[in-house]
Design a protein around this motif. Structure first.
Motif, short mmCIF file in Angstrom:
data_model
loop_
_atom_site.label_atom_id
_atom_site.label_comp_id
_atom_site.label_asym_id
_atom_site.label_seq_id
_atom_site.Cartn_x
_atom_site.Cartn_y
_atom_site.Cartn_z
N ILE A 28 0.83 -1.21 0.00
CA ILE A 28 0.00 0.00 0.00
C ILE A 28 0.86 1.25 0.00
N THR A 29 1.88 1.27 0.86
CA THR A 29 2.76 2.43 0.93
C THR A 29 3.55 2.60 -0.37
N THR A 30 3.98 1.50 -0.95
CA THR A 30 4.72 1.56 -2.21
C THR A 30 3.86 2.16 -3.32
N VAL A 31 2.61 1.71 -3.42
CA VAL A 31 1.72 2.23 -4.47
C VAL A 31 1.37 3.69 -4.19
N PHE A 32 1.24 4.06 -2.91
CA PHE A 32 0.98 5.46 -2.59
C PHE A 32 2.09 6.35 -3.16
N TRP A 33 3.34 5.99 -2.90
CA TRP A 33 4.44 6.81 -3.41
C TRP A 33 4.56 6.69 -4.93
N VAL A 37 -9.69 4.17 -9.15
CA VAL A 37 -9.85 3.30 -7.99
C VAL A 37 -9.49 1.86 -8.36
N CYS A 38 -10.01 1.40 -9.51
CA CYS A 38 -9.71 0.03 -9.95
C CYS A 38 -8.22 -0.15 -10.23
N MET A 39 -7.60 0.84 -10.88
CA MET A 39 -6.20 0.72 -11.25
C MET A 39 -5.30 0.71 -10.01
N VAL A 40 -5.59 1.58 -9.06
CA VAL A 40 -4.77 1.67 -7.86
C VAL A 40 -4.89 0.40 -7.02
N LEU A 41 -6.10 -0.13 -6.90
CA LEU A 41 -6.29 -1.39 -6.19
C LEU A 41 -5.59 -2.54 -6.92
N SER A 42 -5.60 -2.46 -8.26
CA SER A 42 -4.90 -3.47 -9.06
C SER A 42 -3.41 -3.43 -8.79
N TRP A 43 -2.83 -2.23 -8.79
CA TRP A 43 -1.39 -2.11 -8.50
C TRP A 43 -1.06 -2.65 -7.11
N THR A 44 -1.92 -2.35 -6.14
CA THR A 44 -1.67 -2.79 -4.76
C THR A 44 -1.70 -4.31 -4.66
N LEU A 72 -8.09 -8.76 -12.87
CA LEU A 72 -9.50 -8.44 -13.10
C LEU A 72 -9.76 -6.95 -12.94
N LEU A 73 -9.19 -6.34 -11.91
CA LEU A 73 -9.36 -4.91 -11.70
C LEU A 73 -8.75 -4.10 -12.84
N TYR A 74 -7.60 -4.54 -13.34
CA TYR A 74 -6.98 -3.86 -14.48
C TYR A 74 -7.90 -3.94 -15.70
N ALA A 75 -8.54 -5.09 -15.89
CA ALA A 75 -9.45 -5.25 -17.01
C ALA A 75 -10.64 -4.30 -16.89
N VAL A 76 -11.17 -4.16 -15.68
CA VAL A 76 -12.28 -3.22 -15.46
C VAL A 76 -11.85 -1.80 -15.75
N ALA A 77 -10.65 -1.42 -15.29
CA ALA A 77 -10.13 -0.08 -15.55
C ALA A 77 -9.95 0.15 -17.06
N THR A 78 -9.54 -0.88 -17.78
CA THR A 78 -9.36 -0.77 -19.22
C THR A 78 -10.68 -0.51 -19.92
#
Length: 298
Positions: A36-41, A78-85, A166-172
């Motif tokens: 979470i902290t890594t994706v925040f930065w 939101v979907c992309m950030v959760l996907s990265w995390t 799946l989240l990345y696909a939704v963001a796409t």
């Protein structure tokens, strides 16, 4: 009227972008922070780079940024950030190579969402290639036909990686609703959302080691800024077959880095799984037809 300057060597640009993105797992590992902290930065540094880039290129202010578009971009963010995390969490629970390979099932989630939600048509060829790819995921995940015991942590890492795909696909799919909006602007909206979304959950009270800042800045500037700009400038100028092939530079680089720097080598089963995913992905993207089938009469 603004003219678009010709882009030289688009294939080289995309190849370089894929090679850069293939190192993201190593950067996240070396940063040494929780996902979470890594994706925040990542979002913080990505926002700074993309905001500067969009201003310098004249993409901002953008007249097409209506409230509806902003809302759609925010939802995609939101979907992309959760996907990265979830993706970064997969690195810590499995391995860089395994997570990256399994994550590449995302194009098939796009197809499945299109069929189940958007009521798009699907052909028999597409179904076969999708099944091929999902068999490949089962093999590449290390959950089946594995010679070593599988822990619950590993299983959870695979589940999180599939969720990330799946989240990345939704963001796409959501991004397709933004019409002609510049993809750099869309990504900027996503990183801004990420800063606000993750700030309450990131571990900001602990001092970040000095050595970690370079890795964090790299994830935001290189992997979320430079690589994305290279990709977006190359995509419109390349044929689909070229894009489909060059995309696999990403997992190949990740596999080599995981093997060379972290001594995580793929077994025969996992390698076979990656080959099946590659065939399935190319089959869908390039519209390959099954052999020994006669074309339907017109």
């Amino acid at each position: 009227m603004k003219t678009t300057l010709p882009i030289r060597f688009p294939a080289g640009r995309l190849a370089l972008a894929m090679a850069v993105i293939g190192t993201v797992g190593a950067f996240a590992t070396e940063a040494g922070l929780d996902p979470i902290t890594t994706v925040f930065w990542r979002c913080v540094f990505g926002t700074l780079f993309l905001a500067a880039w969009c201003l310098l290129c004249g993409y901002l202010p953008h007249r097409g940024l209506s409230p509806a578009h902003l809302g759609l971009a925010a939802l995609g963010g939101v979907c992309m950030v959760l996907s990265w995390t979830a993706f970064f969490a997969g690195f810590t629970m499995t391995s860089i190579a395994t997570t990256t390979i399994v994550y590449h099932i995302q194009p098939f989630f796009v197809v499945l969402i299109g069929v189940t939600v958007l009521k798009e048509r699907i052909t028999l060829d597409q179904i076969v290639w999708m099944v091929t790819a999902f068999v490949g995921v089962a093999l590449a995940s290390g959950l089946v036909l594995s010679s070593r015991p599988v822990s619950m942590t590993w299983v959870l890492g695979i589940v999180l990686t599939l969720g990330a795909a799946l989240l990345y696909a939704v963001a796409t799919i959501l991004a397709k609703g933004l019409g002609e909006q510049r993809p750099e602007v869309t990504t900027l909206c996503q990183t801004i959302v990420g800063v606000g979304l993750l700030a309450p959950f990131a571990d900001l009270s602990r001092s970040v080691p000095l050595a970690s800042w370079g890795w964090l800045a790299g994830i935001g500037i290189l992997h979320t800024g430079v690589a994305y700009v290279l990709m977006y400038s190359a995509y419109p100028r390349l044929a689909t077959p070229v894009i489909g092939v060059l995309t696999f530079i990403y997992p190949l680089v990740a596999i080599l880095i995981d093997w060379f720097f972290y001594s995580h080598s793929l077994g025969v089963t996992q390698s076979a799984g990656m080959i099946l995913i590659a065939f399935g992905t190319l089959g869908v993207r390039l519209g390959w037809h099954l052999p020994l089938r006669r074309p339907s009469p017109v």
